[in-house]
Design an enzyme around this catalytic site. Structure first.
Site, PDB file in Angstrom:
ATOM      1  N   LYS A   1     -11.402 -18.388 -17.288  1.00  0.00           N
ATOM      2  CA  LYS A   1     -11.562 -19.599 -18.163  1.00  0.00           C
ATOM      3  C   LYS A   1     -12.378 -20.724 -17.380  1.00  0.00           C
ATOM      4  O   LYS A   1     -13.006 -21.287 -18.056  1.00  0.00           O
ATOM      5  CB  LYS A   1     -10.386 -20.234 -18.497  1.00  0.00           C
ATOM      6  N   ASP A  40      -2.456 -19.646 -26.791  1.00  0.00           N
ATOM      7  CA  ASP A  40      -2.639 -20.402 -25.282  1.00  0.00           C
ATOM      8  C   ASP A  40      -3.240 -19.617 -24.513  1.00  0.00           C
ATOM      9  O   ASP A  40      -2.787 -18.827 -23.582  1.00  0.00           O
ATOM     10  CB  ASP A  40      -1.172 -21.023 -24.402  1.00  0.00           C
ATOM     11  N   ASP A  49      -0.308 -32.536 -18.283  1.00  0.00           N
ATOM     12  CA  ASP A  49       0.003 -31.261 -18.148  1.00  0.00           C
ATOM     13  C   ASP A  49      -0.493 -31.029 -16.610  1.00  0.00           C
ATOM     14  O   ASP A  49      -1.396 -31.054 -16.259  1.00  0.00           O
ATOM     15  CB  ASP A  49      -1.328 -30.706 -19.197  1.00  0.00           C
ATOM     16  N   GLU A  93      -5.687 -28.502 -26.389  1.00  0.00           N
ATOM     17  CA  GLU A  93      -4.180 -28.005 -25.781  1.00  0.00           C
ATOM     18  C   GLU A  93      -3.224 -29.492 -25.921  1.00  0.00           C
ATOM     19  O   GLU A  93      -2.277 -29.075 -26.432  1.00  0.00           O
ATOM     20  CB  GLU A  93      -4.605 -27.726 -24.362  1.00  0.00           C
TER      21      GLU A  93
END
Lengths: 620, 107
Positions: free
Chosen positions: A86, A25, A206, A184
């Site tokens: 990211k 992850d 999330d 994800e």
């Protein structure tokens, strides 16, 4: 002595053939690695027993630090310490500067491939991600006792081609084989075993430290389709903490600006209070200030009141995502909770109330994505030969190419399961055309200017033929990681040109959603625009064709009057085709057709005569 | 008692079985393979075979087929942690030699 793991019945591997695989992850704030051992997926801790690796890399003149060691330098040496790479990966400089104007870094490199200037030179975001991957892969190699066959890396569902490709590049740079990039939310659903469950709609909520994502998935014949994504890239648990800090500042009658020390103390206390209030009803907060101890008792109800507006904000995003997906709340079969902030009881309650069902929370929300990736990696590495689980993803947006008149011809429609390959035949537009430009686009709209340009290349060496005679086969391929390659081939000669799509800039997080919404809002305009363009293209094709014929046979087969009439009609058509009146252009094309009908007949007769000249009737 | 198990190993096996949600015990066995001739088998068991023998060791059902039993007599199963790595280890008095990595052995 090797350490052995328990295998499923009948599936013990031969020595030296254990296929080690891990799921990673690769998060914005934190990263994790997990693997399936003795049939159980679990996250792998580092030597200090920490599962979570902060996604921070610090470049120092003598060494590169990753994780907690780098985190310590984030405040003292921000220019050389890269946090949240990211957010930067696969994006252009303009994208980054518009979205995150306050980054402490000095950017260098070109506009499309920005790099960050550090003491060790220019570093690009791919290198930063690669450092984090290297660290996690080393950890997994040690924990599993051997080299990894490969890894599954998770990416947000909204990541576009550029961002996915950059993530894959980072893995390649780290020397690790990528079995698959996995969305994800899909990974989280896999962790809960939903892929082998009932078909239907799944919502993945999330809420991380700094970002909120909601994804609506549909499981259909073992395939996860992303129906919609939404969220807020600047909303997360950190905002909960800040809300508590603001509350403390006002309750303690403190005047801002406060010292860094006091701010940090308040933040630590706020974070602790938030966590404690998940399991108890009230908590005492003590803050040292100017030799005094400020004390306050905070109840769960007070915390809820502070964060309730933030939770409501996430629910509004959920409503939008459901609307985009075109599903009702009742259709949602499961709600999966991901991200540390979903531990907050109010979040669970509100999400449960909104979706009218108990959200899935049994797996640690910080680890659930890594665990799903590990399960998928185990299958892809071939450790479960009997498993029928073949998890597929879909393309988030349609892929197509530009045709005459600035129109987009979709070759692979949105939500096609990947891997997928589709071919379509195109032809030349002009007589004697020997090259063709292929412009690859992504998006749902009808016009090139409204879609995203991914790549351009040229097919050369097409033999000179009349317009429409060449057969050019354009093939679009999307591999299992969602990466696109396009090739074009002229069928009679076999000349070929191809491109791997490595787009030079990225889409904004919300762009995919925006592009999808616009395609709906503008559907009518788009169809109008498409019809107009089509008529205009048809008009110019007719004009070119007739003009070419006039050059060859005009003198021989037409009287001067006839020729003038045709030329006038052509002029009229050329003029009208500049306008945006579809019906008039259509009429003008018909007029040219009518007026040239006898000319066309004569040309045909004449060519037959030529062909038959010298042959007797018997031969025919 | 044909084979024994340390407390650590028994605890691990029990927790793996619980987490797996099904299975009647743990199969230990050998198969002919690897660079030293024989390799250990360690698997979950859902169904028994005709030649299986079941032993209760530390509250865990250990299942061994009759052919493997001869090679495993007196073996102790342990669960160990080595740095970041963890897993099961066989201490087998019958083994005469092992290959370099210890995944296979001979008798």
């Amino acid at each position: 002595m090797a350490l052995l793991q328990i295998a499923e019945p009948g599936q013990s591997t031969v020595p030296h053939q254990h296929r080690l695989a891990a799921g990673i992850d690769l998060g914005t704030t934190n990263s994790l690695v997990a693997s399936v051992q003795s049939g159980m997926p679990k996250t792998l801790p580092d030597a200090n027993g920490e599962d979570i690796l902060p996604s921070i890399v610090s470049y120092q003149s003598d060494k590169v630090l990753v994780g907690n060691a780098a985190k310590a330098l984030a405040i003292s040496d921000p220019q050389n310490t890269i946090v949240s790479a990211k957010r930067l990966i696969g994006r252009s400089l303009a994208d980054i500067q518009q979205k995150y104007p306050n980054l402490p870094y000095t950017f260098s490199g070109d506009k499309a491939h920005p790099t960050i200037a550090t003491v060790v030179g220019d570093i690009n975001p791919v290198q930063v991600s690669s450092q984090i991957l290297t660290n996690l892969v080393e950890r997994a190699t040690q924990a599993l006792g051997g080299d990894l066959e490969g890894v599954v890396i998770t990416v947000p569902a909204y990541f576009d081609d550029a961002q996915r490709q950059s993530t894959k590049d980072a893995a390649q740079l780290a020397g690790v084989n990528v079995l698959r990039l996995l969305n994800e939310p899909t990974a989280a659903a896999v962790a809960y075993g939903l892929d082998s469950g009932q078909e239907g709609v799944i919502a993945v909520y999330d809420l991380g430290g700094g970002t909120f994502d909601i994804s609506v998935l549909r499981l259909n014949k073992g395939i996860f389709e992303v129906l919609s994504t939404g969220g807020d890239s600047a909303l997360g648990g950190d905002d909960f903490d800040n809300a508590i800090v603001d509350y403390l500042v006002s309750q303690f009658n403190l005047q801002r600006p406060l010292s860094h020390q006091l701010e940090r103390q308040l933040l630590e206390q706020a974070c602790k209070a938030k966590e404690l209030l998940s399991s108890q009803d009230s908590v005492d907060i003590d803050v040292e200030h100017q030799a005094n101890t400020l004390t306050l008792s905070m109840t769960k109800a007070q915390l809820n009141a502070l964060i309730s507006p933030l939770v409501s904000k996430t629910l509004r995003a959920c409503r939008r995502a459901l609307k985009d997906a075109g599903v009702s709340i009742e259709e949602v079969q499961e709600v999966v909770m991901v991200g540390g902030s979903t531990r907050v009881p109010l979040v669970r309650e509100q999400v449960g109330q909104y979706f009218k069902r108990l959200p899935l929370t049994s797996i640690d929300p910080d680890k659930v994505v890594a665990i799903g990736a590990a399960i998928q990696a185990d299958v892809l590495a071939g450790n479960k030969p009997d498993s029928e689980m073949l998890l597929l993803d879909v393309t988030p947006l349609s892929l197509g190419l530009e045709t005459m008149g600035g129109l987009v011809e979709k070759v692979i429609p949105r939500n096609s399961t990947i891997p997928v390959a589709k071919a379509q035949e195109f032809t030349t537009f002009k007589d004697g055309q020997t090259a063709m430009a292929v412009h690859v686009l992504q998006g749902e709209r009808e016009l090139v200017e409204d879609c995203r340009s991914l790549a351009r290349f040229e097919l050369r060496g097409i033999p000179a033929m009349t317009a429409g005679a060449a057969h050019i086969r354009v093939t679009f391929k999307v591999d299992a990681d969602g990466l696109l390659s396009v090739s074009a081939m002229e069928k009679s000669t076999g000349v070929e040109a191809a491109i791997e799509v490595k787009p030079s800039f990225g889409l904004e997080d919300g762009d995919i959603i925006k592009m999808l919404q616009e395609s709906v809002t503008h559907a009518k305009d788009d169809i109008q625009a498409r019809m107009l363009k089509e008529q205009q293209v048809e008009a110019s094709r007719v004009v070119e064709g007739v003009e070419a014929a006039l050059v060859v046979d005009g003198e021989r087969l037409l009287s001067p009057q006839e020729r003038t009439a045709i030329e006038n009609a052509l002029q009229e058509l050329t003029k009208i085709s500049q306008s945006s009146e579809i019906a008039r252009i259509e009429q003008a094309i018909k007029d040219v057709d009518t007026i040239t009908a006898s000319f066309a007949e004569r040309r045909m007769d004449s060519s037959i005569k030529t062909a038959l000249a010298g042959h007797s009737v018997d031969e025919v | 008692m044909a084979v024994t198990m340390t407390a650590a190993a028994a605890e691990r096996v029990k927790s793996f079985l619980t987490n797996r949600g099904k299975g009647i015990g743990l199969r230990l066995g050998i198969k002919t393979t690897g660079c030293s001739g024989l390799a250990y088998v360690i698997e979950f068991v859902d169904d028994l075979n005709a030649d299986d023998e079941v032993f209760a060791v530390n509250d865990v059902n250990i299942i061994i087929d009759s052919k493997s039993l001869a090679y495993l007599e007196g073996t102790e199963l342990d669960f160990v942690k080595e740095g970041l790595n963890e897993g099961f280890q066989f201490t087998n008095p019958n083994a005469k030699g092992e290959c370099g990595c210890g995944e296979s052995f001979n008798v």
